[in-house]
Scaffold this motif. Structure first.
Motif, mmCIF file in Angstrom:
data_model
loop_
_atom_site.group_PDB
_atom_site.id
_atom_site.type_symbol
_atom_site.label_atom_id
_atom_site.label_comp_id
_atom_site.label_asym_id
_atom_site.label_seq_id
_atom_site.Cartn_x
_atom_site.Cartn_y
_atom_site.Cartn_z
ATOM 1 N N ALA A 25 1.368 -10.643 -5.869
ATOM 2 C CA ALA A 25 2.441 -10.523 -6.855
ATOM 3 C C ALA A 25 1.860 -10.758 -8.243
ATOM 4 N N GLU A 27 2.713 -12.183 -11.260
ATOM 5 C CA GLU A 27 3.763 -13.104 -11.680
ATOM 6 C C GLU A 27 3.446 -13.747 -13.020
ATOM 7 N N ASP A 99 4.565 -6.274 -7.163
ATOM 8 C CA ASP A 99 3.420 -6.432 -6.282
ATOM 9 C C ASP A 99 2.390 -5.374 -6.637
#
Length: 154
Positions: A25, A27, A99
């Motif tokens: 991911a 993030e 992702d």
């Protein structure tokens, strides 16, 4: 398909980390423009340059593929996370992530200085002074020009 450039400091997360993990991911982005890119423009199958920022040299280290549409970044709700946001909303979520998966690591980093010197890449957003976004669009022409720098024989 769209093309992107996504920055990470290699001591935080590098192309080598993504290669080892295969998929992860992306993030921790806390910028509304980036959030909107993730929400409105990112699609599975898009390709992105993995850019090492604040490195010696800073530059493009490889390629990754977008594997998901944007969805809630769980780190915004975790008080133990560096990316915690106590004001984050849940519906809709304030911050999103996507992702990504490893595609390729380049034999050498394509440094920012080389991007600025090449007339076909000098207009890239990453080359603009004061550009602070960690995620930015790349045109197909810019993408092809960078790839020609990586593989000049092709």
């Amino acid at each position: 398909m769209a093309y992107w450039l996504m920055k990470s400091e290699p001591d935080t997360y590098s192309i080598d980390d993504l290669e080892r993990e295969v998929k992860n991911a992306w993030e921790g982005c806390r910028n509304y423009t980036v959030r909107n890119f993730f929400r409105d423009r990112f699609e599975p199958g898009d390709l992105a340059f993995f850019y090492h920022s604040n490195a010696v040299p800073s530059g493009i280290a490889g390629v990754m593929r977008v594997e998901s549409k944007g969805y809630a970044d769980h780190t915004q709700y975790d008080p133990k996370s560096d990316y915690y946001d106590p004001k984050a909303k849940t519906d809709p979520p304030t911050w999103l992530l996507v992702d990504v998966s490893f595609v390729r690591k380049f034999d050498r980093v394509i440094p920012l200085s080389a991007l600025r010197e090449n007339p076909d890449t000098a207009g890239m957003a990453v080359c603009m002074r004061g550009q602070r976004l960690s995620v930015m669009p790349v045109t197909e022409e810019e993408w092809n020009a960078v790839m020609a720098m990586v593989d000049p024989s092709k």
